[in-house]
Design a protein around this motif. Structure first.
Motif, PDB file in Angstrom:
ATOM      1  N   ILE A  46      47.244  43.228  27.958  1.00  0.00           N
ATOM      2  CA  ILE A  46      48.280  42.203  28.029  1.00  0.00           C
ATOM      3  C   ILE A  46      49.671  42.822  27.943  1.00  0.00           C
ATOM      4  N   GLU A  62      49.401  38.252  23.196  1.00  0.00           N
ATOM      5  CA  GLU A  62      50.014  37.484  24.280  1.00  0.00           C
ATOM      6  C   GLU A  62      51.376  36.941  23.874  1.00  0.00           C
ATOM      7  N   GLU A  71      45.824  32.768  39.406  1.00  0.00           N
ATOM      8  CA  GLU A  71      44.502  33.188  38.929  1.00  0.00           C
ATOM      9  C   GLU A  71      43.989  34.392  39.714  1.00  0.00           C
ATOM     10  N   TYR A 119      39.251  37.119  28.085  1.00  0.00           N
ATOM     11  CA  TYR A 119      40.593  37.043  27.490  1.00  0.00           C
ATOM     12  C   TYR A 119      40.652  37.773  26.153  1.00  0.00           C
ATOM     13  N   PHE A 176      46.076  29.196  31.764  1.00  0.00           N
ATOM     14  CA  PHE A 176      45.683  28.314  30.661  1.00  0.00           C
ATOM     15  C   PHE A 176      46.192  26.893  30.884  1.00  0.00           C
ATOM     16  N   LEU A 184      45.836  37.456  38.435  1.00  0.00           N
ATOM     17  CA  LEU A 184      45.274  37.824  37.133  1.00  0.00           C
ATOM     18  C   LEU A 184      43.948  38.576  37.313  1.00  0.00           C
ATOM     19  N   TYR A 211      50.979  35.317  33.583  1.00  0.00           N
ATOM     20  CA  TYR A 211      49.827  34.844  34.350  1.00  0.00           C
ATOM     21  C   TYR A 211      48.913  34.004  33.466  1.00  0.00           C
ATOM     22  N   LEU A 212      48.672  34.481  32.255  1.00  0.00           N
ATOM     23  CA  LEU A 212      47.797  33.764  31.332  1.00  0.00           C
ATOM     24  C   LEU A 212      48.314  32.360  31.043  1.00  0.00           C
ATOM     25  N   GLN A 213      49.618  32.238  30.820  1.00  0.00           N
ATOM     26  CA  GLN A 213      50.188  30.916  30.524  1.00  0.00           C
ATOM     27  C   GLN A 213      49.921  29.940  31.662  1.00  0.00           C
ATOM     28  N   SER A 262      42.641  42.257  25.356  1.00  0.00           N
ATOM     29  CA  SER A 262      43.990  42.110  24.791  1.00  0.00           C
ATOM     30  C   SER A 262      44.834  43.370  24.949  1.00  0.00           C
TER      31      SER A 262
END
Length: 183
Positions: free
Chosen positions: A113, A182, A28, A106, A125, A31, A120-122, A110
């Motif tokens: 991305i 993404e 995090e 988020y 989340f 990110l 990182y997002l995965q 976009s």
């Protein structure tokens, strides 16, 4: 010191109902570093939370930070253009707030991305999902009312009607779907 401001920003984002929890490996923070410079993060932690607190002018934000408004304003405008800060109002009295990560940052970033960002997002989340599982408070719920909805109230609009509605609008925002980018 560098990570300290990002941890404060993470904690600010975590105050939203959708949360922004810590990950086991600090993803995090990585990110947030892709989204905010250290100077921007210092300002972002001082912002009110969108929809949870009143929005504030540049002067109020700068005063709280002990900075001049002309130092804070360019950073706030740059962040709002990138979609990490919410801005509203006429130029002479614009007000700002920190967007939640989801929905908010988020969806509005976009265009940033790439493969690394998506990884990182995965992880973030996944951590958010795990936090939600721990909570007894749902983000939303449905309440049965024992009535059927009239299907005529919901319809697919013909293309020409949609075009007319867009043309009649005073402003339009077109942006890519963050989930598709993404993926």
């Amino acid at each position: 010191m560098d990570n300290e401001i990002y941890e404060k920003l993470r904690a600010s984002l975590d105050r939203f109902p959708t949360s922004f929890p810590k990950t086991e490996d600090g993803t995090e923070i990585r990110l947030l570093k892709k989204l905010f410079s250290p100077e921007e993060a210092e300002i972002a932690v001082e912002l009110p939370l969108m929809q949870l607190e009143d929005l504030e002018t540049v002067q109020i934000i700068a005063d709280r930070m002990g900075k001049r408004a002309d130092e804070a304003e360019p950073l706030l405008h740059a962040m709002s253009k990138r979609g990490v800060v919410y801005v509203t109002g006429p130029e002479e009295s614009r007000t700002f707030a920190l967007l939640p990560f989801v929905p908010g940052i988020y969806e509005c970033t976009s265009d940033l991305i790439d493969k690394e960002f998506a990884q990182y997002l995965q992880l973030v989340f996944s951590a958010m999902g795990n936090e939600r599982k721990k909570s007894d408070t749902p983000l939303g719920r449905w309440i049965p009312i024992g009535e059927s909805l009239d299907s005529t109230e919901s319809s697919i609009h013909p293309y020409n009607d949609v075009i007319k509605a867009i043309e009649a609008s005073s402003s339009v925002c077109v942006m890519p779907c963050a989930c598709r980018v993404e993926a």
